[in-house]
Design a protein around this motif. Structure first.
Motif: not given
Length: 251
Positions: A72-98
């Motif tokens: 819980k004390r560690i944050g990770y931002v992966p390479q952008r190419g490793a993410v499925d950007w076609d997943f049907p969700t909006n920006v706010l929901d992605v941020v709240m995943m954190g």
């Protein structure tokens, strides 16, 4: 105080050694650039530290403890190419995943959680895109969203894998402003980075690697032509004002 201690870390991929007995420690409140040529194992190192890639040997401690108790004390931002950007969700929901580490996966986010997510989006200048589908964003905007998702975790230690890849100059400066702010607040950040020209301005610590650890320490002591030559496997041409282009040039 060390937030990360790595001892004799090794791993392999398809019977080829990718990391060869790495040992180093990272102090609290530092901003470290992880530098090395393509294939040096930089991304693999992050994944191995975070338990996303199996290791052959070695020990890793976060805040003096094992990863399992400190996630819980560690944050990770992966390479952008490793993410499925076609997943049907909006920006706010992605941020709240954190925030799911705080909320719990089976609970519905409340008003306070949405407020935290919006505050994180504001820091990366993305509040106007909160309801936008992530597939409709540019590469730079997508990277800002993932940075906001990491920020909302309020982690003590952040790992970022090539956050500047494919982004415009404005986005890069926005990201660096956030990273410097995190450092000033006492957080620790490690960043896989390729643009050698910006290293002295961006980072107070540098970790040079090419499967093995070449050097690690303050930028003014480690970011030298001698160590860079050892990292990239040849003499490095230094031009007035920085390196020739985004990558070193062998003489």
């Amino acid at each position: 105080m060390n937030v990360l201690d790595v001892r004799r870390l090794s791993t392999a991929y398809q019977n080829k050694v990718v990391l060869d007995s790495l040992s180093f420690s990272v102090r609290k409140g530092t901003l470290t650039g992880i530098i090395g040529p393509n294939g040096a194992g930089k991304s693999t190192m992050l994944k191995t530290l975070l338990g996303l890639q199996p290791k052959l040997q070695g020990e890793v401690e976060f805040f003096g403890k094992k990863l399992e108790t400190e996630k819980k004390r560690i944050g990770y931002v992966p390479q952008r190419g490793a993410v499925d950007w076609d997943f049907p969700t909006n920006v706010l929901d992605v941020v709240m995943m954190g925030l799911y580490g705080q909320i719990g996966w089976l609970r519905i986010p409340g008003k306070q959680h949405r407020q935290k997510a919006m505050e994180a989006l504001d820091k990366v200048a993305m509040t106007d895109y909160a309801t936008r589908q992530i597939s409709q964003l540019s590469g730079g905007q997508q990277q800002r969203v993932f940075l906001a998702r990491a920020l909302v975790q309020q982690a003590d230690l952040y790992f970022m894998d090539e956050p500047f890849a494919g982004v415009d100059a404005k986005t890069e400066q926005t990201i660096m402003s956030v990273l410097h702010e995190l450092k000033e607040q006492g957080h620790t950040v490690l960043v896989v980075h390729h643009d050698l020209q910006t290293v002295p301005r961006y980072f107070d610590q540098v970790l040079l690697m090419n499967k093995k650890l070449i050097a690690h320490g303050p930028t003014e002591k480690v970011f030298t032509t001698d160590y860079l030559s050892k990292t990239y496997g040849g003499a490095i041409q230094w031009l007035e004002g920085g390196f020739n282009g985004r990558h070193p040039v062998k003489q």
